[in-house]
Design a protein around this motif. Structure first.
Motif, PDB file in Angstrom:
ATOM      1  N   TRP A  46      20.182  34.306  68.478  1.00  0.00           N
ATOM      2  CA  TRP A  46      18.991  35.112  68.745  1.00  0.00           C
ATOM      3  C   TRP A  46      17.814  34.511  67.988  1.00  0.00           C
ATOM      4  CZ3 TRP A  46      17.228  39.965  65.804  1.00  0.00           C
ATOM      5  CH2 TRP A  46      16.171  40.601  66.488  1.00  0.00           C
ATOM      6  N   ARG A  47      16.630  34.540  68.577  1.00  0.00           N
ATOM      7  CA  ARG A  47      15.428  33.970  67.951  1.00  0.00           C
ATOM      8  C   ARG A  47      14.880  34.868  66.842  1.00  0.00           C
ATOM      9  NH1 ARG A  47      11.671  34.602  73.329  1.00  0.00           N
ATOM     10  NH2 ARG A  47      13.098  36.109  74.181  1.00  0.00           N
ATOM     11  N   THR A  48      15.526  36.012  66.600  1.00  0.00           N
ATOM     12  CA  THR A  48      15.154  36.910  65.501  1.00  0.00           C
ATOM     13  C   THR A  48      13.748  37.468  65.709  1.00  0.00           C
ATOM     14  OG1 THR A  48      16.503  35.435  64.130  1.00  0.00           O
ATOM     15  CG2 THR A  48      15.384  37.212  63.001  1.00  0.00           C
ATOM     16  N   GLY A  49      13.531  38.040  66.883  1.00  0.00           N
ATOM     17  CA  GLY A  49      12.232  38.593  67.239  1.00  0.00           C
ATOM     18  C   GLY A  49      11.974  38.336  68.706  1.00  0.00           C
ATOM     19  N   ALA A  50      10.695  38.183  69.055  1.00  0.00           N
ATOM     20  CA  ALA A  50      10.311  37.936  70.444  1.00  0.00           C
ATOM     21  C   ALA A  50       9.429  36.696  70.513  1.00  0.00           C
ATOM     22  CB  ALA A  50       9.557  39.144  71.006  1.00  0.00           C
ATOM     23  N   ASN A  51       9.366  36.110  71.702  1.00  0.00           N
ATOM     24  CA  ASN A  51       8.494  34.967  71.968  1.00  0.00           C
ATOM     25  C   ASN A  51       8.893  33.751  71.140  1.00  0.00           C
ATOM     26  OD1 ASN A  51       7.009  36.616  73.814  1.00  0.00           O
ATOM     27  ND2 ASN A  51       6.015  37.557  72.060  1.00  0.00           N
ATOM     28  N   GLU A  52       8.030  33.294  70.228  1.00  0.00           N
ATOM     29  CA  GLU A  52       8.369  32.148  69.394  1.00  0.00           C
ATOM     30  C   GLU A  52       9.522  32.528  68.458  1.00  0.00           C
ATOM     31  OE1 GLU A  52       3.920  32.435  70.045  1.00  0.00           O
ATOM     32  OE2 GLU A  52       5.508  33.783  69.431  1.00  0.00           O
ATOM     33  N   PRO A  53      10.203  31.508  67.899  1.00  0.00           N
ATOM     34  CA  PRO A  53      11.187  31.860  66.868  1.00  0.00           C
ATOM     35  C   PRO A  53      10.459  32.387  65.634  1.00  0.00           C
ATOM     36  CG  PRO A  53      10.901  29.479  66.969  1.00  0.00           C
ATOM     37  CD  PRO A  53      10.109  30.057  68.113  1.00  0.00           C
ATOM     38  N   THR A  54      11.167  33.153  64.820  1.00  0.00           N
ATOM     39  CA  THR A  54      10.623  33.598  63.546  1.00  0.00           C
ATOM     40  C   THR A  54      10.500  32.370  62.640  1.00  0.00           C
ATOM     41  OG1 THR A  54      11.441  35.830  63.760  1.00  0.00           O
ATOM     42  CG2 THR A  54      11.176  35.002  61.514  1.00  0.00           C
ATOM     43  N   ILE A  55       9.343  32.248  61.972  1.00  0.00           N
ATOM     44  CA  ILE A  55       9.092  31.063  61.144  1.00  0.00           C
ATOM     45  C   ILE A  55       8.751  31.496  59.721  1.00  0.00           C
ATOM     46  CG2 ILE A  55       7.563  29.064  60.790  1.00  0.00           C
ATOM     47  CD1 ILE A  55       7.369  28.898  63.860  1.00  0.00           C
ATOM     48  N   ILE A  56       9.348  30.791  58.748  1.00  0.00           N
ATOM     49  CA  ILE A  56       9.023  31.031  57.343  1.00  0.00           C
ATOM     50  C   ILE A  56       8.276  29.805  56.820  1.00  0.00           C
ATOM     51  CG2 ILE A  56      11.315  30.187  56.564  1.00  0.00           C
ATOM     52  CD1 ILE A  56      11.031  32.293  54.237  1.00  0.00           C
ATOM     53  N   HIS A  57       7.167  30.067  56.126  1.00  0.00           N
ATOM     54  CA  HIS A  57       6.344  29.020  55.519  1.00  0.00           C
ATOM     55  C   HIS A  57       6.539  29.113  54.000  1.00  0.00           C
ATOM     56  CE1 HIS A  57       4.335  28.503  59.420  1.00  0.00           C
ATOM     57  NE2 HIS A  57       4.283  29.816  59.469  1.00  0.00           N
ATOM     58  N   LEU A  58       7.143  28.081  53.423  1.00  0.00           N
ATOM     59  CA  LEU A  58       7.476  28.077  51.999  1.00  0.00           C
ATOM     60  C   LEU A  58       6.661  27.019  51.264  1.00  0.00           C
ATOM     61  CD1 LEU A  58      11.351  28.157  52.333  1.00  0.00           C
ATOM     62  CD2 LEU A  58      10.005  29.892  51.156  1.00  0.00           C
ATOM     63  N   PRO A  59       5.838  27.411  50.261  1.00  0.00           N
ATOM     64  CA  PRO A  59       5.089  26.429  49.486  1.00  0.00           C
ATOM     65  C   PRO A  59       5.878  25.898  48.281  1.00  0.00           C
ATOM     66  CG  PRO A  59       4.363  28.614  48.895  1.00  0.00           C
ATOM     67  CD  PRO A  59       5.413  28.788  49.969  1.00  0.00           C
ATOM     68  N   PRO A  71       9.976  22.587  50.193  1.00  0.00           N
ATOM     69  CA  PRO A  71       8.769  23.245  50.692  1.00  0.00           C
ATOM     70  C   PRO A  71       8.508  22.820  52.138  1.00  0.00           C
ATOM     71  CG  PRO A  71       8.381  22.325  48.511  1.00  0.00           C
ATOM     72  CD  PRO A  71       9.725  21.831  48.958  1.00  0.00           C
ATOM     73  N   GLY A  72       8.037  23.760  52.960  1.00  0.00           N
ATOM     74  CA  GLY A  72       7.768  23.445  54.358  1.00  0.00           C
ATOM     75  C   GLY A  72       7.907  24.687  55.227  1.00  0.00           C
ATOM     76  N   SER A  73       7.907  24.460  56.532  1.00  0.00           N
ATOM     77  CA  SER A  73       8.042  25.557  57.486  1.00  0.00           C
ATOM     78  C   SER A  73       9.357  25.399  58.249  1.00  0.00           C
ATOM     79  CB  SER A  73       6.869  25.551  58.474  1.00  0.00           C
ATOM     80  OG  SER A  73       5.658  25.772  57.780  1.00  0.00           O
ATOM     81  N   TYR A  74      10.037  26.517  58.449  1.00  0.00           N
ATOM     82  CA  TYR A  74      11.357  26.509  59.079  1.00  0.00           C
ATOM     83  C   TYR A  74      11.466  27.669  60.059  1.00  0.00           C
ATOM     84  CZ  TYR A  74      12.459  23.606  55.016  1.00  0.00           C
ATOM     85  OH  TYR A  74      12.460  22.629  54.068  1.00  0.00           O
ATOM     86  N   SER A  75      12.207  27.440  61.141  1.00  0.00           N
ATOM     87  CA  SER A  75      12.517  28.563  62.031  1.00  0.00           C
ATOM     88  C   SER A  75      13.788  29.232  61.527  1.00  0.00           C
ATOM     89  CB  SER A  75      12.674  28.097  63.483  1.00  0.00           C
ATOM     90  OG  SER A  75      13.653  27.092  63.606  1.00  0.00           O
ATOM     91  N   ILE A  76      13.834  30.554  61.728  1.00  0.00           N
ATOM     92  CA  ILE A  76      14.995  31.354  61.318  1.00  0.00           C
ATOM     93  C   ILE A  76      15.611  31.958  62.580  1.00  0.00           C
ATOM     94  CG2 ILE A  76      15.800  33.332  59.966  1.00  0.00           C
ATOM     95  CD1 ILE A  76      14.614  31.386  58.075  1.00  0.00           C
ATOM     96  N   TYR A  77      16.805  31.504  62.902  1.00  0.00           N
ATOM     97  CA  TYR A  77      17.568  32.105  63.993  1.00  0.00           C
ATOM     98  C   TYR A  77      18.691  32.918  63.372  1.00  0.00           C
ATOM     99  CZ  TYR A  77      15.291  29.223  67.556  1.00  0.00           C
ATOM    100  OH  TYR A  77      14.377  28.656  68.401  1.00  0.00           O
ATOM    101  N   THR A  78      19.230  33.845  64.130  1.00  0.00           N
ATOM    102  CA  THR A  78      20.367  34.619  63.653  1.00  0.00           C
ATOM    103  C   THR A  78      21.385  34.748  64.778  1.00  0.00           C
ATOM    104  OG1 THR A  78      19.146  36.633  64.203  1.00  0.00           O
ATOM    105  CG2 THR A  78      19.148  35.981  61.886  1.00  0.00           C
ATOM    106  N   VAL A  79      22.606  35.058  64.382  1.00  0.00           N
ATOM    107  CA  VAL A  79      23.668  35.413  65.316  1.00  0.00           C
ATOM    108  C   VAL A  79      24.154  36.794  64.880  1.00  0.00           C
ATOM    109  CG1 VAL A  79      25.907  34.811  66.289  1.00  0.00           C
ATOM    110  CG2 VAL A  79      24.295  32.984  65.646  1.00  0.00           C
TER     111      VAL A  79
END
Length: 159
Positions: A46-59, A71-79
């Motif tokens: 599951w994309r963990t939400g709607a439309n785009e995947p959920t994204i976390i931005h980590l500094p 550090p960077g940006s990552y998509s978070i998927y779940t099952v």
């Protein structure tokens, strides 16, 4: 809100020490539908939400459910599962969120997978929500809530 977008795009800030990560995600609503085990099948990506995947931005470097990330940006998927969920952290953030776009190329960019517990909550949450729950120093939980399910994904800043 983007025109024609049924699910609003939102964000949540997660404070870890003196810096913050940001989560951006689409917020679908139940609209009378059965969500987990229905609209969102169990044991299915599951994309963990709607439309785009959920994204976390980590500094900063961190561990997401024990998965070490730079550090960077990552998509978070779940099952989603009945008693536990698999959390998938992926370097690819440009794909559309639907599961069919989770191609071999996208899958090859996975940083890791981890398992977290899922719990039942009595009062239904109509619109998918990602919140931040402060923990001990440099730790927090990403709290996912929708329908009658709550999942906590621990995040720890590692430097």
């Amino acid at each position: 809100q983007v025109m024609g977008r049924e699910s609003p795009y939102d964000s949540t800030v997660v404070t870890l020490g003196d810096a913050a990560a940001k989560i951006c995600y689409g917020r679908p609503s139940m609209r009378g539908r059965q969500i987990f085990g229905g609209l969102v099948p169990y044991d299915t990506l599951w994309r963990t939400g709607a439309n785009e995947p959920t994204i976390i931005h980590l500094p900063f470097p961190a561990e997401i459910a024990g998965i070490a990330v730079e550090p960077g940006s990552y998509s978070i998927y779940t099952v989603p599962g009945l008693g536990q969920w698999t959390v998938i952290v992926n370097r690819s953030i440009d794909q559309w969120g639907i599961e069919t776009s989770y191609t071999e190329d996208v899958r090859s960019q996975e940083v890791g997978r981890a398992t977290v517990a899922a719990e039942s909550i009595a009062e239904a949450v109509d619109t998918f929500t990602v919140a931040s729950e402060a923990g001990a120093e440099n730790t927090a939980n990403l709290v996912l809530e929708w329908e009658n399910t709550r999942v906590r994904i621990p995040i720890e800043r590692t430097s």
